[in-house]
Write a protein that holds these residues in place. Structure first.
Motif, PDB file in Angstrom:
ATOM      1  N   ALA A 192       0.184  11.762  -0.096  1.00  0.00           N
ATOM      2  CA  ALA A 192      -0.146  11.304   1.254  1.00  0.00           C
ATOM      3  C   ALA A 192       0.307   9.870   1.475  1.00  0.00           C
ATOM      4  O   ALA A 192       0.892   9.539   2.519  1.00  0.00           O
ATOM      5  N   SER A 193       0.053   9.022   0.495  1.00  0.00           N
ATOM      6  CA  SER A 193       0.459   7.614   0.651  1.00  0.00           C
ATOM      7  C   SER A 193       1.980   7.487   0.685  1.00  0.00           C
ATOM      8  O   SER A 193       2.531   6.662   1.428  1.00  0.00           O
ATOM      9  N   HIS A 194       2.646   8.337  -0.114  1.00  0.00           N
ATOM     10  CA  HIS A 194       4.108   8.285  -0.110  1.00  0.00           C
ATOM     11  C   HIS A 194       4.673   8.755   1.231  1.00  0.00           C
ATOM     12  O   HIS A 194       5.609   8.146   1.779  1.00  0.00           O
ATOM     13  N   GLN A 195       4.116   9.844   1.771  1.00  0.00           N
ATOM     14  CA  GLN A 195       4.618  10.368   3.029  1.00  0.00           C
ATOM     15  C   GLN A 195       4.340   9.439   4.199  1.00  0.00           C
ATOM     16  O   GLN A 195       5.076   9.457   5.194  1.00  0.00           O
ATOM     17  N   LEU A 196       3.302   8.623   4.108  1.00  0.00           N
ATOM     18  CA  LEU A 196       2.961   7.722   5.208  1.00  0.00           C
ATOM     19  C   LEU A 196       3.836   6.476   5.240  1.00  0.00           C
ATOM     20  O   LEU A 196       3.935   5.820   6.284  1.00  0.00           O
TER      21      LEU A 196
END
Length: 456
Positions: free
Chosen positions: A248-252
């Protein structure tokens, strides 16, 4: 468990020792009695031999002297009777041949039979042993020699033998307990000890811990397999959680970077866009903290190179915007006591306060009160609402990742907000406390260390 097993096995060993002690004690008493009886029977035989001639001739003076001398030497009364039970020679006067013990022995002896061995001597008994032998000439019974044997020494020997037996049994029981029972107990409980150690390892976070089930009893093998399955499920759940947060943090990061580029261009034309740019930067920091959540919860080492942050002042500045948000939703936001207190500059006050005020508006009820106080060496930021609050079990779970109260699971949310707050507080050595206040509702306290070099 070990104590209960020992409490079961040690009495069993003691009972077996007692069962073995009974025949041994009887052997000691019987053997001692027999030795005393045989010794005095030999003396009675000697007197019977010496009495054969006097009983025929009637000259008993020598026989009387032998009896007195034997009595003095061995402290054992002796008397000789004829076939009619008349006492013809004795070492002391007052012999009663009608005494039941003497009468029984004389009846057998004068009939030409050897009396049976006496019963075993025991320390708690008293009395004398009567030993008799017939005086015989050419197959004809002329009389009998009788010894009234004291049994004090024999009973004392039996007592000593029993004491030695008791001491030996106690040593044997101790040796069995130390040499057999305790090792067997450790061997039996070793799988449970391994399971206990593995459980402690799992509680410390080592979710890859497993227990061996090879060579174990079927029940313990099933228990070990169940534990391994549980630990594997926890490990997989934690791994999925970390992967989700990391993904999630990477995609954001990419959309946030793109949004920042666009808003940065607009910030030259509109002052409002600059506020949006500030929020984009905050979202970027949140993404970074989500990445940290995918790792460890342990607090990092804070260098403290920046100047201390006045927590009360930072809270008041952030509340300016939140008062407008609450007012737009017709919610009451109360600014309570604001006591200055220096905390580490790394503390993300805005992010923490945003989470707490957002939760209070969604899950609580107005009015919502925010205050900053001091409690010893801690600065405490408190956010209180007047909603339904949480039960005692739920209060212990506040701050766990993806946890949500049963009352709020139908409402939108991820269950990560308070986990982020706890992580942020832990970064500066602080902690999060949830408690029910007087009057109902819920209070979330963020307690962080007060810096010693801070000046009001």
């Amino acid at each position: 468990m070990r104590r209960r097993l020992l409490q079961s096995l040690v009495p069993l060993v003691a009972i077996l020792a007692i069962v073995a002690a009974v025949p041994l004690a009887n052997f000691i008493a019987t053997n001692t009695t027999r030795n005393l009886f045989l010794s005095r029977s030999n003396d009675a035989d000697w007197f019977a031999t010496m009495a054969e001639s006097p009983l025929q001739s009637g000259d008993i003076a020598t026989l009387r002297e032998l009896a007195v001398r034997y009595h003095e030497l061995y402290n054992t009364p002796v008397f000789v009777v004829d076939v009619d039970r008349r006492v013809v020679a004795t070492s002391r006067s007052g012999v009663d041949v009608k005494d039941p013990d003497i009468d029984l022995v004389l009846a057998s002896t004068l009939a030409g039979r050897l009396p049976a061995e006496p019963k075993a001597l025991w320390p708690w008994q008293s009395g004398e042993m009567v030993v008799s032998r017939p005086v015989v000439n050419n197959g004809r019974v002329l009389g009998a020699s009788v010894l009234r044997v004291p049994t004090e020494n024999g009973r004392h020997d039996v007592q000593n033998g029993l004491l030695l037996l008791l001491g030996g049994l106690l040593m044997a029981v101790g040796a069995v307990v130390i040499g057999i029972v305790r090792p067997v107990t450790r061997w039996v409980l070793r799988p449970l000890n391994d399971l206990d150690n593995a459980t402690h390892q799992v509680t410390r976070g080592a979710l890859d811990t497993r227990v061996s089930t090879d060579g174990r009893a079927p029940e313990l093998r099933r228990l070990g397999d169940s534990f391994n399955s549980m630990a594997l499920s926890l490990h997989q759940a934690r791994q999925r959680e970390r992967e989700f947060v990391a993904d999630a943090s990477h995609q954001l990061r990419t959309p946030l970077t793109s949004a920042r580029i666009h808003i940065e261009g607009l910030s030259r034309l509109s002052p409002t866009a600059r506020f949006a740019l500030s929020d984009i930067d905050r979202l970027g920091r949140i993404v970074q903290r989500l990445s940290r959540l995918a790792g460890s919860d342990r607090p990092g080492d804070i260098e403290g190179s920046e100047a201390p942050l006045d927590l009360a002042q930072a809270v008041k500045e952030r509340l300016v915007g939140w008062k407008a948000v609450y007012a737009a939703d017709d919610l009451e936001l109360i600014i309570g006591e604001m006591v200055p207190g220096g905390v580490a500059a790394e503390l993300e006050v805005d992010d923490i306060l945003d989470v707490l005020l957002d939760n209070a508006s969604k899950y609580g009820a107005p009015p919502v009160e925010v205050s900053v106080t001091r409690d010893g060496t801690e600065v405490v930021m408190s956010v209180r609402d007047h909603g339904l609050g949480l039960g005692s079990r739920d209060l212990k779970k506040v701050g766990e990742r993806f946890w949500r109260s049963a009352h709020h699971r139908e409402m939108p949310g991820t269950g990560l907000g308070l986990a982020i707050v706890r992580s942020e507080a832990a970064r500066v050595g602080g902690r999060v406390v949830a408690r029910p206040p007087i009057g109902g509702g819920l209070v979330i306290e963020v307690r962080v260390p007060l810096l010693e070099d801070y000046e009001d």
